[in-house]
Scaffold this motif. Structure first.
Motif, PDB file in Angstrom:
ATOM      1  N   ALA A  51       3.693  -2.486  -2.176  1.00  0.00           N
ATOM      2  CA  ALA A  51       4.087  -1.080  -2.035  1.00  0.00           C
ATOM      3  C   ALA A  51       2.978  -0.285  -1.350  1.00  0.00           C
ATOM      4  O   ALA A  51       3.234   0.504  -0.430  1.00  0.00           O
ATOM      5  CB  ALA A  51       4.400  -0.486  -3.407  1.00  0.00           C
ATOM      6  N   LEU A  52       1.725  -0.510  -1.767  1.00  0.00           N
ATOM      7  CA  LEU A  52       0.607   0.198  -1.132  1.00  0.00           C
ATOM      8  C   LEU A  52       0.485  -0.193   0.328  1.00  0.00           C
ATOM      9  O   LEU A  52       0.274   0.656   1.200  1.00  0.00           O
ATOM     10  CB  LEU A  52      -0.698  -0.110  -1.872  1.00  0.00           C
ATOM     11  CG  LEU A  52      -0.921   0.669  -3.172  1.00  0.00           C
ATOM     12  CD1 LEU A  52      -2.056   0.051  -3.972  1.00  0.00           C
ATOM     13  CD2 LEU A  52      -1.230   2.129  -2.873  1.00  0.00           C
ATOM     14  N   MET A  53       0.650  -1.486   0.617  1.00  0.00           N
ATOM     15  CA  MET A  53       0.528  -1.946   2.000  1.00  0.00           C
ATOM     16  C   MET A  53       1.589  -1.288   2.879  1.00  0.00           C
ATOM     17  O   MET A  53       1.287  -0.778   3.963  1.00  0.00           O
ATOM     18  CB  MET A  53       0.667  -3.471   2.024  1.00  0.00           C
ATOM     19  CG  MET A  53       0.462  -4.119   3.352  1.00  0.00           C
ATOM     20  SD  MET A  53       2.001  -4.496   4.170  1.00  0.00           S
ATOM     21  CE  MET A  53       2.528  -5.932   3.268  1.00  0.00           C
ATOM     22  N   LEU A  54       2.846  -1.268   2.395  1.00  0.00           N
ATOM     23  CA  LEU A  54       3.938  -0.663   3.175  1.00  0.00           C
ATOM     24  C   LEU A  54       3.665   0.814   3.438  1.00  0.00           C
ATOM     25  O   LEU A  54       4.038   1.362   4.470  1.00  0.00           O
ATOM     26  CB  LEU A  54       5.270  -0.817   2.431  1.00  0.00           C
ATOM     27  CG  LEU A  54       5.803  -2.243   2.274  1.00  0.00           C
ATOM     28  CD1 LEU A  54       7.017  -2.261   1.368  1.00  0.00           C
ATOM     29  CD2 LEU A  54       6.146  -2.834   3.631  1.00  0.00           C
ATOM     30  N   TRP A  55       3.006   1.476   2.474  1.00  0.00           N
ATOM     31  CA  TRP A  55       2.682   2.898   2.623  1.00  0.00           C
ATOM     32  C   TRP A  55       1.510   3.081   3.579  1.00  0.00           C
ATOM     33  O   TRP A  55       1.550   3.904   4.486  1.00  0.00           O
ATOM     34  CB  TRP A  55       2.415   3.482   1.238  1.00  0.00           C
ATOM     35  CG  TRP A  55       1.875   4.881   1.146  1.00  0.00           C
ATOM     36  CD1 TRP A  55       0.833   5.278   0.346  1.00  0.00           C
ATOM     37  CD2 TRP A  55       2.343   6.070   1.791  1.00  0.00           C
ATOM     38  NE1 TRP A  55       0.628   6.622   0.475  1.00  0.00           N
ATOM     39  CE2 TRP A  55       1.534   7.142   1.353  1.00  0.00           C
ATOM     40  CE3 TRP A  55       3.357   6.334   2.716  1.00  0.00           C
ATOM     41  CZ2 TRP A  55       1.704   8.446   1.800  1.00  0.00           C
ATOM     42  CZ3 TRP A  55       3.523   7.643   3.165  1.00  0.00           C
ATOM     43  CH2 TRP A  55       2.706   8.676   2.702  1.00  0.00           C
ATOM     44  N   PHE A  56       0.467   2.270   3.421  1.00  0.00           N
ATOM     45  CA  PHE A  56      -0.724   2.399   4.270  1.00  0.00           C
ATOM     46  C   PHE A  56      -0.394   2.196   5.750  1.00  0.00           C
ATOM     47  O   PHE A  56      -0.894   2.915   6.602  1.00  0.00           O
ATOM     48  CB  PHE A  56      -1.804   1.386   3.873  1.00  0.00           C
ATOM     49  CG  PHE A  56      -2.502   1.717   2.580  1.00  0.00           C
ATOM     50  CD1 PHE A  56      -2.757   3.031   2.225  1.00  0.00           C
ATOM     51  CD2 PHE A  56      -2.922   0.704   1.727  1.00  0.00           C
ATOM     52  CE1 PHE A  56      -3.403   3.334   1.035  1.00  0.00           C
ATOM     53  CE2 PHE A  56      -3.567   0.999   0.542  1.00  0.00           C
ATOM     54  CZ  PHE A  56      -3.800   2.315   0.193  1.00  0.00           C
ATOM     55  N   VAL A  57       0.434   1.177   6.063  1.00  0.00           N
ATOM     56  CA  VAL A  57       0.663   0.874   7.482  1.00  0.00           C
ATOM     57  C   VAL A  57       1.336   2.039   8.203  1.00  0.00           C
ATOM     58  O   VAL A  57       1.355   2.081   9.426  1.00  0.00           O
ATOM     59  CB  VAL A  57       1.504  -0.405   7.692  1.00  0.00           C
ATOM     60  CG1 VAL A  57       0.747  -1.629   7.247  1.00  0.00           C
ATOM     61  CG2 VAL A  57       2.844  -0.309   6.993  1.00  0.00           C
ATOM     62  N   ARG A  58       1.871   3.021   7.442  1.00  0.00           N
ATOM     63  CA  ARG A  58       2.519   4.152   8.113  1.00  0.00           C
ATOM     64  C   ARG A  58       1.533   5.190   8.615  1.00  0.00           C
ATOM     65  O   ARG A  58       1.886   6.026   9.429  1.00  0.00           O
ATOM     66  CB  ARG A  58       3.512   4.815   7.160  1.00  0.00           C
ATOM     67  CG  ARG A  58       4.708   3.910   7.010  1.00  0.00           C
ATOM     68  CD  ARG A  58       5.695   4.328   5.984  1.00  0.00           C
ATOM     69  NE  ARG A  58       6.432   3.105   5.654  1.00  0.00           N
ATOM     70  CZ  ARG A  58       7.711   3.037   5.375  1.00  0.00           C
ATOM     71  NH1 ARG A  58       8.425   4.124   5.330  1.00  0.00           N
ATOM     72  NH2 ARG A  58       8.277   1.889   5.128  1.00  0.00           N
ATOM     73  N   PRO A  79       4.076   5.225  -2.710  1.00  0.00           N
ATOM     74  CA  PRO A  79       4.287   3.809  -2.363  1.00  0.00           C
ATOM     75  C   PRO A  79       5.557   3.225  -2.963  1.00  0.00           C
ATOM     76  O   PRO A  79       6.227   2.406  -2.327  1.00  0.00           O
ATOM     77  CB  PRO A  79       3.044   3.121  -2.931  1.00  0.00           C
ATOM     78  CG  PRO A  79       2.007   4.169  -2.930  1.00  0.00           C
ATOM     79  CD  PRO A  79       2.716   5.452  -3.222  1.00  0.00           C
ATOM     80  N   VAL A 103       8.357   4.368  -0.903  1.00  0.00           N
ATOM     81  CA  VAL A 103       8.348   3.635   0.366  1.00  0.00           C
ATOM     82  C   VAL A 103       8.957   2.246   0.199  1.00  0.00           C
ATOM     83  O   VAL A 103       9.759   1.804   1.026  1.00  0.00           O
ATOM     84  CB  VAL A 103       6.901   3.528   0.905  1.00  0.00           C
ATOM     85  CG1 VAL A 103       6.842   2.537   2.052  1.00  0.00           C
ATOM     86  CG2 VAL A 103       6.408   4.882   1.364  1.00  0.00           C
ATOM     87  N   ILE A 104       8.590   1.547  -0.891  1.00  0.00           N
ATOM     88  CA  ILE A 104       9.109   0.185  -1.054  1.00  0.00           C
ATOM     89  C   ILE A 104      10.615   0.219  -1.309  1.00  0.00           C
ATOM     90  O   ILE A 104      11.365  -0.632  -0.816  1.00  0.00           O
ATOM     91  CB  ILE A 104       8.333  -0.596  -2.153  1.00  0.00           C
ATOM     92  CG1 ILE A 104       8.536  -2.101  -1.960  1.00  0.00           C
ATOM     93  CG2 ILE A 104       8.748  -0.211  -3.544  1.00  0.00           C
ATOM     94  CD1 ILE A 104       7.664  -2.954  -2.851  1.00  0.00           C
TER      95      ILE A 104
END
Lengths: 263, 278
Positions: free
Chosen positions: A117-124, B28, B31-32
């Motif tokens: 979840a953090l990765m998907l948010w960071f890449v934005r 997050p 987002v997911i």
């Protein structure tokens, strides 16, 4: 007599559990001195792995990243968490419960889900790298700090702080002199906990790190298929010995001092 | 009045933390969910969420569930006698907990798992010792059993710590009173120790069940890549197959499942789990 047997069985059982917990560590320490690269055959005693360890810039880089990451994230998490816990504890019952429920999310959620979840948010909005890993570590460290500090806040005697204020101390002075000392044991436990969790994390780092950044965990993971370099065993042995000595000092030196005082 | 005002002012101290929760916990998750429910063309889809019912994914899910349940039960069975023994011998916080439980955590857990791999492998240490006594080698390597040993090893401390905290707070007088009134060892355990240690037990269950169900490293190292737990499936959607939508969908399904089962567990907890781990 029955008591003696029971005591013996208790000791025996504790011994078995300790054995279970320490067997792999013992295996690793032995392997760090094994001159054969093979993992099951004993090829004689050597210190070569310790020598190559310190000349391997890759390992040293990962070690320093891990330590800097653990230290920085634990410090920031301790500050935000402690101050946050004081604020939350002054909230009304309903809000207090809502915030604590959200605090529990990173602890209840699976590491892999938190990491993704953090990765998907960071890449934005930002490149993955040291910064993203740091934010991720702070995020999962704060709940541990709050969990350690909150009980101390509840035990704290608010009147002492009020008394200090009434006697003319300003809020910052009263906080430093009165509140902080009362919370110190919880804050230290929280920091220690956060540091340990950050050092030991793999899954969240793995998803948020991007290319180029490696902690010890992710570096070891990348070596699994190729075969672990024996330097890693040497490094673990050194870390283990180091922490063992620190814990020994923290636990027994104060006691020895006390014993001397008593005399 | 004055005091109340000060209390209200103090809530402002939580502002940085609240911003942090919104920015790095809540968003997050939004987002997911978005990635799971919206496909590449930008329209709503349930495919990624329902992919969990695909037989291959379901098989991994059930296997993960079985391993996590087995791990939790074994950890409870190992931890209770240990904690009671520690209480009996008055071995408290300094000795056992620090050196027995915290110290091993400082050795990287992947390396500790690799050590187990060496112990359990076909030509490994365990089979060498068994061979010395003339016992046939055990084919444990790369099976679900070695994964189970790995997760029990990894997460046992997280059962012991909260359980110890709960049990060490039980007043010895209550136990003495029960014994004086004629209760046997088992009755004392069932009627006094078990109910009074319930908060610790519940947080132990949460802290063991969730990671043992979702870890993918343990299966990677000890399953030899043959056994796919749900964590491995999700990880591969992100790293090998690069199907982020499907990976997000499976993550969300996993999260919903875990949160529902934890909600059921916590429902029995009268006090909540504050401070229970330390």
């Amino acid at each position: 007599m029955v008591d003696k047997i029971k005591n013996f069985l208790s000791r025996f059982y504790i011994g078995i559990i300790l054995f279970f917990l320490y067997v792999p560590i013992f295996v690793m320490i032995v392997l760090s001195f094994n001159s054969s690269r093979s993992r099951v055959i004993w090829g004689g005693f050597t210190l070569d792995w310790y020598r190559t360890l310190f000349s391997s810039s890759e390992v040293m880089q990962a070690l320093s990243t891990t330590m800097i990451l653990a230290f920085t994230s634990a410090i920031i998490a301790t500050v935000i968490g402690t101050v946050g816990a004081i604020g939350i504890s002054a909230m009304r019952e309903r809000n207090y419960k809502i915030v604590l429920a959200f605090t529990n999310i990173p602890m209840l959620n699976a590491d892999i889900v938190t990491g993704i979840a953090l990765m998907l948010w960071f890449v934005r909005f930002m490149p993955l790298g040291f910064g993203s890993v740091l934010i991720a570590h702070i995020t999962f460290n704060i709940p541990y700090v709050i969990l350690c500090v909150m009980p101390k806040i509840k035990q704290m005697n608010l009147s002492i702080y009020e008394a200090a204020r009434d006697l003319g101390a300003n809020s910052i002075y009263a906080f430093v002199k009165i509140t902080l000392p009362q919370l110190m044991s919880g804050i230290m436990a929280g920091f220690f906990m956060a540091f340990t969790m950050s050092m030991d994390d793999f899954a969240i780092t793995y998803f948020t790190k991007g290319a180029g950044v490696n902690t010890l965990s992710t570096m070891i993971y990348s070596q699994i298929r190729k075969g672990i370099k024996p330097e890693m065993y040497a490094l673990s042995t050194i870390i283990f010995a180091f922490v063992f000595l620190i814990l020994l000092a923290v636990n027994y030196v104060p006691k020895m001092k006390n014993a001397r005082k008593c005399k | 009045m004055e005091k109340k005002k000060r209390l209200n002012k103090r809530t402002w101290l939580s502002a940085p933390y609240l911003i942090w929760i919104v920015g790095f916990t809540i968003i997050p998750l939004v987002v997911i969910f978005q990635d799971a429910f919206v496909n590449a063309e930008g329209s709503f889809t349930m495919d990624n969420i329902l992919a969990i019912f695909n037989p291959i994914h379901m098989k991994s899910m059930i296997l993960s569930l079985a391993i996590a349940a087995g791990c939790t039960v074994i950890c409870i069975l190992l931890a209770y006698p240990l904690v009671l023994a520690l209480r009996r011998l008055n071995m408290g916080r300094e000795g056992f907990l620090v050196f027995g439980l915290i110290l091993p955590m400082w050795m990287n857990f992947i390396l500790r798992l690799l050590a187990w791999q060496m112990i359990l492998s076909k030509n490994g240490i365990l089979n060498m010792i068994l061979g010395f006594f003339g016992i046939a080698p055990l084919p444990i390597a790369n099976t679900w059993l070695s994964i189970l040993i790995g997760v029990v090893y990894d997460y046992l401390p997280f059962m012991i710590l909260p359980l110890y905290n709960a049990i060490s707070e039980i007043d010895e007088d209550i136990i003495e009173a029960a014994k004086d009134l004629g209760a046997g060892g088992f009755t004392v355990f069932k009627k006094i120790i078990l109910p009074l240690s319930m908060p610790g037990l519940l947080s132990g269950i949460v802290m063991v069940f969730v990671p043992s169900m979702t870890s993918f490293v343990v299966a990677d190292v000890l399953g030899g890549g043959k056994i796919q737990l749900i964590g491995n499936v999700i990880e591969q959607e992100f790293t090998k197959n690069v199907d982020w939508g499907l990976g997000s969908g499976l993550s969300v399904s996993l999260m919903i499942f875990v949160l529902i089962s934890m909600a059921f567990t916590m429902k029995n907890d009268p006090e909540g789990k504050e401070s229970a781990i330390w």
